[in-house]
Design an enzyme around this catalytic site. Structure first.
Site, PDB file in Angstrom:
ATOM      1  CB  CYS A 142      -0.999  -0.025   1.146  1.00  0.00           C
ATOM      2  SG  CYS A 142      -2.406   1.081   0.827  1.00  0.00           S
ATOM      3  CG  HIS A 235      -4.665  -3.150   2.411  1.00  0.00           C
ATOM      4  ND1 HIS A 235      -3.550  -3.023   3.214  1.00  0.00           N
ATOM      5  CD2 HIS A 235      -5.020  -1.888   2.047  1.00  0.00           C
ATOM      6  CE1 HIS A 235      -3.252  -1.741   3.344  1.00  0.00           C
ATOM      7  NE2 HIS A 235      -4.114  -1.034   2.641  1.00  0.00           N
ATOM      8  CD  GLU A 237      -2.269  -6.166   4.278  1.00  0.00           C
ATOM      9  OE1 GLU A 237      -2.373  -4.989   4.666  1.00  0.00           O
ATOM     10  OE2 GLU A 237      -2.213  -6.483   3.068  1.00  0.00           O
TER      11      GLU A 237
END
EC number: 2.3.1.31
Length: 307
Positions: A142, A235, A237
């Site tokens: 990011c 994202h 994760e």
């Protein structure tokens, strides 16, 4: 093989409950094997949540991994206790003499600031330069990805008219990539950002290759062919509830925010969202860890000597 983290780290018990194999210092000493040294430069406000998200993905590898938690030295965290930072983190100054097989640089909620206005931008530049000689492979996420691709290639970021927020379909542009081994042709990825980088700017560099892209959200993952760097602008994760947490945080604070796209079942915030990206998150990080294992020197001190 399991991931080695301090047994008092808050993420430890959660990972055990989730079935991730973790080990203590004592257990690691008994194994006659060199663990992969992975550093996590955690720039997120909620460091404990980010630790868990990244350790979950790195720890799923069959290889033994030792995860080191690192923070910016000149920046005081507002949302993580000093006791936690002192117990589990080192500053970059304290680890900069070390070599790492892999290094993760997270996002940070400062993407609307010009890079040069970020209070720790000078240290960030030093860290990015340091990764060229002291890190075998880097995963930038990011804002960390935007900062890195700007630093190394001059690729600018652009402010969006409204926040890119939700779960979006993405395309696998390079099925033969070692990092996309096992990926479907299209898949879903969480997105949460106020800025973007653009394909036209990335294509100006012969050393950059776009691996994932969304017709709605643009570039998602870029690979640096020679520098062993990955730039993940979204994202993978994220937990199942990460977008929900961000949404209700802003609603409660009176901040104008649209409901995350394609996230809540039937667009009803009262219903629990389903995680539709977990398998591809594990694939990406597993492929990255495996590529590190296949190419990193056995002697960690030899990292950077081939440059």
């Amino acid at each position: 093989m399991p991931i080695k983290i301090p047994d008092t780290l808050p993420a430890f018990e959660t990972l055990v409950q989730e079935g991730v194999r973790v080990m203590t210092e004592t257990m690691a000493i008994r194994q006659d094997i060199r663990p992969l040294q992975i550093g996590l430069l955690n720039l997120m406000p909620n460091k404990i949540k980010t630790e868990l998200q990244m350790a979950r993905l790195v720890g799923a590898s069959p290889l033994q991994v030792e995860l080191s938690l690192i923070r910016i030295g000149g920046h005081k965290a507002k949302n993580t206790s000093e006791d936690h930072l002192l117990a589990f983190y080192q500053t970059w100054e304290e680890v900069k003499q070390r070599k790492f097989d892999g290094f993760i640089i997270t996002g940070a909620p400062i993407e609307l600031l010009p890079y040069e206005d970020v209070t720790y931008w000078k240290e960030m530049q030093e860290i990015l330069d340091w990764t060229e000689t002291n890190v075998h492979s880097t995963m930038n996420v990011c804002w960390g990805a935007m900062a890195a691709i700007y630093h190394f290639h001059g690729v600018p970021k652009y402010e969006l008219k409204e926040k890119a927020f939700g779960v979006y379909r993405h395309r696998n542009l390079k099925p033969s990539s070692i990092y996309l081994n096992g990926f479907s042709d299209n898949f879903e990825v969480p997105v949460s950002r106020w800025t973007e980088v653009r394909r036209a700017d990335i294509e100006k560099s012969d050393s950059l290759e776009i691996l994932m892209e969304s017709s709605e959200m643009g570039v998602c993952l870029v690979h640096e062919k020679r520098g062993r760097r990955l730039y993940m602008f979204n994202h993978v994760e994220y937990d199942s509830t990460s977008l929900s947490d961000e949404y209700f945080r802003d609603v409660d604070a009176g901040v104008p925010i649209k409901m995350p796209h394609n996230y809540f079942p039937h667009n009803d915030p009262a219903l629990a969202p389903q995680n539709r990206w977990r398998s591809h998150a594990h694939l990406l990080f597993g492929n990255w860890i495996n590529e590190i294992y296949q190419t990193t020197p056995y002697d960690v001190e030899e990292i950077g000597m081939d440059l």
